[in-house]
Write an enzyme that holds these catalytic residues in place. Structure first.
Site, mmCIF file in Angstrom:
data_model
loop_
_atom_site.group_PDB
_atom_site.id
_atom_site.type_symbol
_atom_site.label_atom_id
_atom_site.label_comp_id
_atom_site.label_asym_id
_atom_site.label_seq_id
_atom_site.Cartn_x
_atom_site.Cartn_y
_atom_site.Cartn_z
ATOM 1 N N GLU A 1 56.036 37.813 34.227
ATOM 2 C CA GLU A 1 56.652 37.801 32.899
ATOM 3 C C GLU A 1 56.863 36.365 32.424
ATOM 4 O O GLU A 1 56.788 36.092 31.231
ATOM 5 C CB GLU A 1 58.015 38.511 32.931
ATOM 6 C CG GLU A 1 57.924 39.992 32.799
ATOM 7 C CD GLU A 1 59.272 40.629 32.549
ATOM 8 O OE1 GLU A 1 59.285 41.792 32.122
ATOM 9 O OE2 GLU A 1 60.316 39.982 32.769
ATOM 10 N N HIS B 1 49.735 42.410 22.374
ATOM 11 C CA HIS B 1 50.400 42.497 21.065
ATOM 12 C C HIS B 1 50.906 43.911 20.786
ATOM 13 O O HIS B 1 50.879 44.382 19.651
ATOM 14 C CB HIS B 1 49.491 42.000 19.943
ATOM 15 C CG HIS B 1 49.369 40.507 19.911
ATOM 16 N ND1 HIS B 1 48.575 39.821 20.798
ATOM 17 C CD2 HIS B 1 49.981 39.587 19.139
ATOM 18 C CE1 HIS B 1 48.684 38.525 20.566
ATOM 19 N NE2 HIS B 1 49.546 38.347 19.568
ATOM 20 N N HIS C 1 59.087 44.188 24.717
ATOM 21 C CA HIS C 1 59.802 45.377 25.201
ATOM 22 C C HIS C 1 61.304 45.166 25.087
ATOM 23 O O HIS C 1 61.778 44.083 24.751
ATOM 24 C CB HIS C 1 59.422 45.687 26.660
ATOM 25 C CG HIS C 1 59.803 44.617 27.647
ATOM 26 N ND1 HIS C 1 59.644 44.762 29.009
ATOM 27 C CD2 HIS C 1 60.338 43.378 27.492
ATOM 28 C CE1 HIS C 1 60.055 43.678 29.637
ATOM 29 N NE2 HIS C 1 60.477 42.820 28.744
ATOM 30 N N HIS D 1 62.168 41.566 22.946
ATOM 31 C CA HIS D 1 61.732 40.231 23.326
ATOM 32 C C HIS D 1 60.340 40.314 23.932
ATOM 33 O O HIS D 1 59.899 41.376 24.382
ATOM 34 C CB HIS D 1 62.718 39.590 24.316
ATOM 35 C CG HIS D 1 62.890 40.357 25.576
ATOM 36 N ND1 HIS D 1 63.648 41.510 25.672
ATOM 37 C CD2 HIS D 1 62.381 40.151 26.817
ATOM 38 C CE1 HIS D 1 63.625 41.982 26.899
ATOM 39 N NE2 HIS D 1 62.842 41.173 27.625
ATOM 40 N N CYS E 1 68.400 41.070 27.367
ATOM 41 C CA CYS E 1 67.245 41.859 27.790
ATOM 42 C C CYS E 1 67.384 43.333 27.398
ATOM 43 O O CYS E 1 66.408 43.975 27.031
ATOM 44 C CB CYS E 1 67.098 41.728 29.305
ATOM 45 S SG CYS E 1 65.524 42.260 29.957
#
Length: 200
Positions: free
Chosen positions: A136, A68, A13, A28, A23
């Site tokens: 995450e 994915h 994302h 990434h 970010c």
């Protein structure tokens, strides 16, 4: 009483408007771990809140949809979202920014909704998702709770605006299931459950 089921998936994302330059400007990925916490007002015939085997139906397909896949905010730059659609078979458009916080809230609302639309056949109670925790990284996670769905300070998530790419939908047993759930209010029937009554 609460039970937990864990899933994992790989995903990527961009989180626009955040503080970190990497970010918010670079695609990434993360090795996500998703924990779903279930509760109910009674136990089923097997004295369980919910048989984990039943989560292998559309709940598992829904979570696996993110594997994915590139997840993007439907209000992101049009040039970016079109690039993703043209260059990735697996993508998901969300009505919110795909931060860990909002992903946990999205999974909470969506999985709770899926369970509410599932026909129970083994005496299950009012099964609900009490919270969802999404990791995450090994050191950081976000967790959303039922009350967060009604917090006016958090964005409301319209499930009908989640769009899955054709490639993702083709992986489902029924490619039209999500649309039928959110637009036509259908019910899901879990596989037959064999019930055996024990005799003394």
């Amino acid at each position: 009483m609460i039970v937990r089921k864990k899933f994992s998936f790989e995903g990527s994302h961009i989180v626009r408007n955040c503080s970190s330059k990497r970010c918010k400007y670079s695609i990434h990925g993360h090795s996500y771990i998703l924990e779903i916490f279930l509760t109910a007002n009674r136990l089923d015939s097997g004295m369980m809140i919910y048989d984990f085997g039943l989560l292998k139906s559309f709940v598992k397909e829904f979570v696996d949809s993110f594997d994915h896949a590139i997840v993007f905010w439907d209000k992101d730059y049009e040039s970016y979202s079109e690039f993703v659609k043209e260059n990735s078979d697996r993508w998901i458009s969300l009505p919110i920014s795909p931060s860990a916080e909002m992903l946990s809230l999205t999974f909470l609302k969506a999985i709770d909704f899926i369970l509410s639309r599932t026909i129970k056949t083994n005496g299950e109670g009012d099964v609900k998702v009490s919270s969802v925790r999404i990791h995450e990284t090994a050191t950081g996670y976000a967790e959303s709770f039922q009350e967060d769905l009604y917090n006016e300070n958090f964005p409301s998530i319209d499930l009908s605006k989640i769009i899955f790419s054709e490639e993702i939908r083709n992986d489902w047993k029924d490619p039209d299931l999500w649309e039928n759930l959110v637009h036509h209010n259908i019910m899901i029937r879990n596989p037959e459950v064999e019930i055996q009554v024990l005799q003394d």
